[in-house]
Scaffold this active site. Structure first.
Site, PDB file in Angstrom:
ATOM      1  N   ALA A 173       0.833  -1.199   0.000  1.00  0.00           N
ATOM      2  CA  ALA A 173       0.000   0.000   0.000  1.00  0.00           C
ATOM      3  C   ALA A 173       0.868   1.249   0.000  1.00  0.00           C
ATOM      4  CB  ALA A 173      -0.937  -0.007   1.212  1.00  0.00           C
ATOM      5  N   ASP A 174       1.919   1.247   0.801  1.00  0.00           N
ATOM      6  CA  ASP A 174       2.866   2.356   0.809  1.00  0.00           C
ATOM      7  C   ASP A 174       3.575   2.479  -0.538  1.00  0.00           C
ATOM      8  OD1 ASP A 174       2.904   3.697   3.384  1.00  0.00           O
ATOM      9  OD2 ASP A 174       3.581   1.812   4.229  1.00  0.00           O
ATOM     10  N   LEU A 175       4.059   1.364  -1.041  1.00  0.00           N
ATOM     11  CA  LEU A 175       4.864   1.400  -2.265  1.00  0.00           C
ATOM     12  C   LEU A 175       4.053   1.882  -3.460  1.00  0.00           C
ATOM     13  CD1 LEU A 175       6.775  -1.964  -1.744  1.00  0.00           C
ATOM     14  CD2 LEU A 175       7.690   0.342  -1.458  1.00  0.00           C
ATOM     15  N   GLY A 178       3.461   5.625  -3.303  1.00  0.00           N
ATOM     16  CA  GLY A 178       4.643   6.370  -3.704  1.00  0.00           C
ATOM     17  C   GLY A 178       4.851   6.375  -5.203  1.00  0.00           C
TER      18      GLY A 178
END
Length: 401
Positions: A173-175, A178
């Site tokens: 989810a973070d990647l 970004g």
């Protein structure tokens, strides 16, 4: 630090991000040639500097931080104080892009919100990466990777059919947030090149998570039924999953009917081709358990290496289930130069994962390792802003730097 090269050479990024989603975005920009100024809290720095163990060998740097912060200049600055905010405003006179992942409205308290900056800096590209975006009922909430994986539906799709919901083993989810942020910035740069106008990019982790539900999201929209957890099986193709072999496991990926026909004829399974339950991919998907049960003893008859040799000769998709040790030792991964070593400020060499984007004319630029905390404060404030050493010393004494 070497001079930047790459397609984004000449662009400057004010990086007000920490942890993973934002730093992933800004590292990509840095790899592509942008000059990135990473603003960190005095003494504490980016939270991920403390996400350890493990540390990179012979350094005090966490492996987590080192993984997403190369090609950046670290400047320690307390933006909660007016003097720190004034320095940010001065830096913006020299920067093209601002990337931040504060909670919605947090930077506005410091006079650094998009609405406050856009009139003074009309060419500024301002990328906000938050858990839930700038609008909507959840906008004020903090966003965390596992939380977004849960709310975004992927956990309902991941895991064994009779097991519990599972998150993905890396913080996707973070990647994805970004990377989507980086895509938005590149589009905004192109727009600004054409019009001279900057703009805000609003990236919500939940939005990006919904977007990459891809075929499974479409399966739901087409049927109104939540796709079940299938373990390692594919929701739309069969056989496409892991199978036990004589000495381990293998992924078998039969993508279409001609491939299944080749598989059957090579392994004494021609009779399956006359069975309507196996004849077409839709039928195999409908009878996936029968397909699994039928092929399992066949796959157990050979070792993983024997299967890979045989299946590759037939041009049938297959592969071993590697540990990370095997991944980084893989000759193809090595041939693609997916690991690199950088000299670090500590005097040691740090090993990091390379950028996967292969550009023939302007390849990724690995000009500097992840910085130690505040490594470039004097260089940036003195060189970029022209602050005299005496003023920098006073700011440091007062805890601004």
């Amino acid at each position: 630090m070497q001079e930047p090269s790459g397609p984004l050479k000449g662009l400057r990024v004010l990086d007000l991000t920490r942890v993973l989603a934002g730093p992933t975005c800004t590292q990509m920009l840095g790899d592509l040639g942008a000059e990135v100024f990473k603003i960190e809290r005095p003494e504490a720095g980016d939270d991920t500097r403390g996400f350890a163990p493990p540390f990179v060998p012979k350094t005090k740097e966490s492996a987590y931080f080192v993984g997403v912060n190369r090609n950046k200049k670290s400047v320690t600055l307390d933006i909660a104080k007016p003097e720190g905010q004034a320095i940010i405003h001065r830096m913006l006179e020299h920067c093209d892009i601002l990337v931040e992942n504060f909670k919605v409205g947090a930077l506005a308290k410091y006079g650094l919100g998009w609405e406050q900056l856009k009139a003074k800096h009309p060419r500024l590209i301002y990328c906000s990466i938050t858990g839930f975006g700038q609008t909507g009922p959840y906008a004020p909430r903090p966003g965390y990777d596992a939380l977004i994986q849960a709310m975004g539906g992927v956990m309902s799709l991941t895991g064994e059919p009779n097991g519990t919901p599972q998150k993905v083993g890396v913080p996707v989810a973070d990647l994805f947030a970004g990377l989507y942020g980086c895509i938005g910035i590149l589009a905004a740069v192109n727009h600004r090149n054409a019009t001279g106008e900057g703009q805000q990019i609003d990236i919500g982790m939940l939005d990006t998570h919904v977007a990459w539900l891809a075929n499974q999201g479409m399966n739901y929209l087409a049927t109104g039924e939540n796709p079940p957890r299938l373990g390692n099986q594919h929701p739309n193709i069969a056989p496409y999953q892991e199978y036990p072999t004589k000495d381990g496991y293998i992924i078998l990926a039969v993508g279409n009917d001609p491939t299944f026909e080749r598989f059957c004829k090579a392994n004494g399974l021609e009779h399956l081709l006359a069975d309507e339950r196996f004849a077409t991919n839709p039928k195999r998907v409908q009878n996936r358990q029968l397909v699994t049960d039928t092929l399992t003893p066949v796959m157990k008859s050979k070792t993983t290496a024997e299967w890979i040799e045989a299946l590759e000769a037939l041009k049938i998709g297959c592969g071993p289930i590697n540990t990370l040790e095997q991944v980084f030792a893989d000759p193809h991964v090595q041939a693609r130069n997916m690991v690199l070593e950088l000299p670090h400020a500590t005097g040691e060499t740090v090993t990091v994962i390379a950028n996967p984007v292969k550009l023939s004319a302007t390849p990724p630029d690995y000009r500097s390792p992840p910085p130690v905390l505040g490594q470039h404060t004097e260089e940036v404030l003195g060189g970029l802003l022209g602050l005299p050493a005496t003023e920098i010393a006073v700011l440091r004494e007062r805890g601004i730097l």
